[in-house]
Design an enzyme around this catalytic site. Structure first.
Site, PDB file in Angstrom:
ATOM      1  N   PHE A 155       0.814  -1.221   0.000  1.00 56.36           N
ATOM      2  CA  PHE A 155       0.000   0.000   0.000  1.00 56.36           C
ATOM      3  C   PHE A 155       0.843   1.265   0.000  1.00 56.36           C
ATOM      4  CE2 PHE A 155       0.823  -0.173   4.595  1.00 56.36           C
ATOM      5  CZ  PHE A 155       1.010   1.164   4.882  1.00 56.36           C
ATOM      6  N   GLU A 182      -4.901  -3.804  -2.037  1.00 54.92           N
ATOM      7  CA  GLU A 182      -6.348  -3.584  -2.000  1.00 54.92           C
ATOM      8  C   GLU A 182      -6.700  -2.315  -1.225  1.00 54.92           C
ATOM      9  OE1 GLU A 182      -4.464  -5.752  -0.540  1.00 54.92           O
ATOM     10  OE2 GLU A 182      -5.469  -6.933   1.006  1.00 54.92           O
ATOM     11  N   CYS A 287       9.463   1.872   3.366  1.00 55.62           N
ATOM     12  CA  CYS A 287      10.386   0.784   3.707  1.00 55.62           C
ATOM     13  C   CYS A 287      11.787   1.322   3.906  1.00 55.62           C
ATOM     14  CB  CYS A 287      10.384  -0.262   2.611  1.00 55.62           C
ATOM     15  SG  CYS A 287      11.017   0.397   1.085  1.00 55.62           S
TER      16      CYS A 287
HETATM   17  P1  NAD Z   1       1.570  -6.649   2.976  1.00 53.20           P
HETATM   18  O1  NAD Z   1       2.620  -7.680   3.046  1.00 53.20           O
HETATM   19  O2  NAD Z   1       0.460  -6.700   3.962  1.00 53.20           O
HETATM   20  O3  NAD Z   1       0.870  -6.660   1.528  1.00 53.20           O
HETATM   21  C1  NAD Z   1       1.613  -6.646   0.338  1.00 53.20           C
HETATM   22  C2  NAD Z   1       0.815  -7.339  -0.753  1.00 53.20           C
HETATM   23  O4  NAD Z   1       0.613  -8.709  -0.397  1.00 53.20           O
HETATM   24  C3  NAD Z   1      -0.556  -6.745  -0.987  1.00 53.20           C
HETATM   25  O5  NAD Z   1      -0.807  -6.712  -2.364  1.00 53.20           O
HETATM   26  C4  NAD Z   1      -1.484  -7.709  -0.263  1.00 53.20           C
HETATM   27  O6  NAD Z   1      -2.760  -7.810  -0.869  1.00 53.20           O
HETATM   28  C5  NAD Z   1      -0.768  -9.038  -0.371  1.00 53.20           C
HETATM   29  N1  NAD Z   1      -0.973  -9.895   0.799  1.00 53.20           N
HETATM   30  C6  NAD Z   1      -1.190  -9.509   2.088  1.00 53.20           C
HETATM   31  N2  NAD Z   1      -1.302 -10.576   2.896  1.00 53.20           N
HETATM   32  C7  NAD Z   1      -1.149 -11.672   2.112  1.00 53.20           C
HETATM   33  C8  NAD Z   1      -1.144 -13.071   2.362  1.00 53.20           C
HETATM   34  N3  NAD Z   1      -1.318 -13.554   3.589  1.00 53.20           N
HETATM   35  N4  NAD Z   1      -0.949 -13.914   1.324  1.00 53.20           N
HETATM   36  C9  NAD Z   1      -0.760 -13.447   0.072  1.00 53.20           C
HETATM   37  N5  NAD Z   1      -0.758 -12.129  -0.220  1.00 53.20           N
HETATM   38  C10 NAD Z   1      -0.941 -11.238   0.777  1.00 53.20           C
HETATM   39  O7  NAD Z   1       2.320  -5.234   3.018  1.00 53.20           O
HETATM   40  P2  NAD Z   1       1.667  -3.783   3.117  1.00 53.20           P
HETATM   41  O8  NAD Z   1       1.135  -3.592   4.491  1.00 53.20           O
HETATM   42  O9  NAD Z   1       0.793  -3.501   1.955  1.00 53.20           O
HETATM   43  O10 NAD Z   1       2.976  -2.875   2.921  1.00 53.20           O
HETATM   44  C11 NAD Z   1       3.827  -2.526   3.960  1.00 53.20           C
HETATM   45  C12 NAD Z   1       5.009  -3.476   4.057  1.00 53.20           C
HETATM   46  O11 NAD Z   1       5.732  -3.471   2.842  1.00 53.20           O
HETATM   47  C13 NAD Z   1       6.028  -3.063   5.106  1.00 53.20           C
HETATM   48  O12 NAD Z   1       6.475  -4.221   5.769  1.00 53.20           O
HETATM   49  C14 NAD Z   1       7.152  -2.429   4.308  1.00 53.20           C
HETATM   50  O13 NAD Z   1       8.419  -2.464   4.911  1.00 53.20           O
HETATM   51  C15 NAD Z   1       7.123  -3.284   3.086  1.00 53.20           C
HETATM   52  N6  NAD Z   1       7.761  -2.622   1.958  1.00 53.20           N
HETATM   53  C16 NAD Z   1       8.987  -3.052   1.581  1.00 53.20           C
HETATM   54  C17 NAD Z   1       9.629  -2.432   0.525  1.00 53.20           C
HETATM   55  C18 NAD Z   1      10.991  -2.874   0.122  1.00 53.20           C
HETATM   56  O14 NAD Z   1      11.465  -2.377  -0.880  1.00 53.20           O
HETATM   57  N7  NAD Z   1      11.634  -3.790   0.803  1.00 53.20           N
HETATM   58  C19 NAD Z   1       9.014  -1.369  -0.147  1.00 53.20           C
HETATM   59  C20 NAD Z   1       7.743  -0.970   0.255  1.00 53.20           C
HETATM   60  C21 NAD Z   1       7.125  -1.605   1.313  1.00 53.20           C
END
Ligand code: NAD
Length: 503
Positions: A155, A182, A287
């Site tokens: 997100f 989403e 991140c």
């Molecule tokens: P998230 O892991 O909750 O979701 C990421 C994606 O995975 C979304 O599209 C979501 O729909 C999907 N998803 C969520 N739960 C799932 C599951 N159980 N099984 C399969 N798919 C699933 O992450 P978020 O809250 O949207 O984003 C924040 C996180 O992203 C933080 O931990 C941040 O550090 C990380 N992030 C990392 C980077 C990087 O470059 N390393 C960059 C941006 C964000």
């Protein structure tokens, strides 16, 4: 005030047009500054995923054979679309995510830089040739597309992270299926329209909205050859393990707990500016945010003082207000989580220097607000140190020496970014060599690589071998082929059962 109180129903993007999908489950998209529901987003079913991937697989064949000129012209046209409608994309990001407009404009710009890099695809996809490797034989390498590749995005950068992936995947001749977050999916749908306007053939770019069901269906689909993921560490690990077991190449970028070490000789004002900007920008939902400041020796007390001074002046408000420097969190659920960490930090014995929990923003009672929060005397073992908070909470840990500070930094299971503030070139170089993180800043708190370098962390911040965009992006979205070529050569005739030796 919200732009509209109407709730729109969003769609997927399949075969070059909006598609309602067959699912009966929907998510709610909120405007973060007011808490109002502004859209319903359909959740793709396994059948929707299968149908969309089949359409993409068909489209991938012709796109993979399209000339480099054709593909780069689409990239140039897409670049113009994003450039001319950058403000629209930024407004969507601000509305659904909450970040202030200038910050959203920044993420659009960083995404645009990846498109600009991808415009150079004829050069990026060049192979290498070795002439006369043996008598009358030449050898050369090609890089070819994989077919259908998928991207699953978080997100916190609804424009930039999809643009880390899609331009590279498309430029390399693949069809790209995007499953955006989403929580803020509208920017991805607008980018799908832009790609269509830019002349991308139908089916080459797909948006599938949804949650775990859609992700898991992509991870096992035989036509999906590669998966790029950015999100939290537990999901990154799941995506990596499931995708690779199903024969796909996977790059899965996870969470972070970025440390910034402040040495006693640092420029105090520069360090304090950097820590406040990197700790509270986008309300800490980056991140590459700095979430831990490691203050070495006697600099700790004046550093805390300078941080406090800057925090007191920060303006938190609706991201669309020009005066706001920090916006709300993305959702009510995330707000509750971040507040929970602040409660825990207090009860675990850290010193709460600035407490953002009481923040109210006039005229926006339903927004997901928490102000900048600062803890001192934080120690490993406290949940605010050990876990990723992903909110505007900066933790100061006191260390006696550089050695203690680097030991602490390297003991973190995460290794996304790390920074050092110092005026000592030798210490900075030692840090750059020793630190176990993928992106390193020297007096730069958020060292995000440019599009022509690759972005990625180490340890639990990335599962897989290749980073995103830049040269690694080209390698990830193509596979190599080496041709060994001989034309009719009378001298080469005759049966020889021996293993070929280069003469
Ligand atoms: P998230 O892991 O909750 O979701 C990421 C994606 O995975 C979304 O599209 C979501 O729909 C999907 N998803 C969520 N739960 C799932 C599951 N159980 N099984 C399969 N798919 C699933 O992450 P978020 O809250 O949207 O984003 C924040 C996180 O992203 C933080 O931990 C941040 O550090 C990380 N992030 C990392 C980077 C990087 O470059 N390393 C960059 C941006 C964000």
């Amino acid at each position: 005030m919200s732009m509209t109180t109407e709730t729109t129903t969003l769609h997927h993007w399949i075969g070059g047009r909006p598609d309602a999908g067959a699912g009966e489950r929907f998510g709610e998209v909120t405007e973060s500054a007011t808490g109002e529901v502004v859209a319903r987003v359909p959740f793709a079913t396994t059948d929707d995923v299968d149908r969309a991937v089949r359409v993409a697989a068909e489209a991938a064949v012709a796109w993979g054979r399209a000339s480099l000129g054709q593909r780069s012209r689409v990239m140039f046209a897409f670049r113009e679309q994003v450039r001319s409608r950058a403000d629209e994309l930024a407004r969507i990001a601000t509305r659904e995510h909450g970040k202030v407009l200038s910050d959203a404009a920044g993420e659009v710009h960083r995404g645009l830089e990846v498109i600009e890099f991808a415009c150079g695809l004829p050069h990026l996809l060049k192979g290498e040739i070795s002439g006369q490797v043996s008598n009358g034989i030449d050898s050369y390498s090609l890089r070819q597309p994989l077919g259908v590749v998928a991207g699953i995005t978080p997100f916190n950068f609804p424009v930039m992270v999809p643009l880390w992936m899609a331009p590279m995947a498309l430029a390399c001749g693949n069809a790209f299926v995007l499953k955006p977050s989403e929580q803020d999916p509208s920017a991805s749908l607008l980018m799908a329209e832009m790609l269509a306007e830019a002349g991308l053939p139908e089916g080459v770019f797909t948006v599938l909205n949804g949650d775990k069901e859609a992700v898991d269906a992509l991870l096992v689909h035989p036509e999906v050859k590669a998966v790029s993921f950015v999100g939290s560490t537990p999901v990154a690990k799941h995506v990596y393990e499931t995708g690779t077991v199903h024969g796909k190449r996977v790059q899965a970028l996870g969470g972070a707990k970025n440390h910034a070490i402040v040495l006693p000789d640092a420029d105090l004002g520069l360090a304090a500016d950097g820590l406040v900007s990197a700790g509270y920008g986008s309300a800490g939902q980056r991140c590459m945010a700095v979430s831990v400041a490691v203050a070495v020796g006697a600099i700790a007390d004046p550093l805390i003082e300078q941080l406090q001074e800057r925090i007191d002046k920060l303006v938190v408000g609706d991201g669309t207000d020009a005066g706001s420097e920090m916006g709300p969190l993305v959702s009510k659920a995330h707000l509750a989580r971040v507040r929970g960490y602040v409660d825990a930090g207090e009860s675990e014995g850290a010193t709460l220097v600035a407490d953002g929990r009481g923040l109210e923003v006039e005229g926006r009672p339903g927004g997901h607000w928490i102000g900048p929060t600062l803890f001192d005397d934080v120690k490993p073992g406290m949940s605010i140190y050990d876990e990723e908070i992903f909110g505007p909470v900066l933790c100061v840990v006191r260390a006696d020496s550089y050695d203690d500070a680097i030991r602490l930094t390297n003991a973190s299971p995460y290794g996304n970014g790390a920074a050092i503030f110092t005026n000592d070139g030798g210490a900075a170089r030692q840090f750059e060599q020793e630190v176990t993180a993928g992106m390193v800043g020297i007096n730069v708190p958020i060292p995000v690589p440019m599009a022509y370098h690759s972005f990625g962390g180490w340890k639990d911040s990335l599962f897989g071998d290749l980073h995103v965009h830049g040269p690694d992006g080209v390698r990830f979205y193509t596979r190599g082929k080496v041709v060994t070529r001989r034309w009719a050569d009378p001298a080469a005739r005759g049966v020889n059962l021996g293993f070929p030796v280069n003469e």
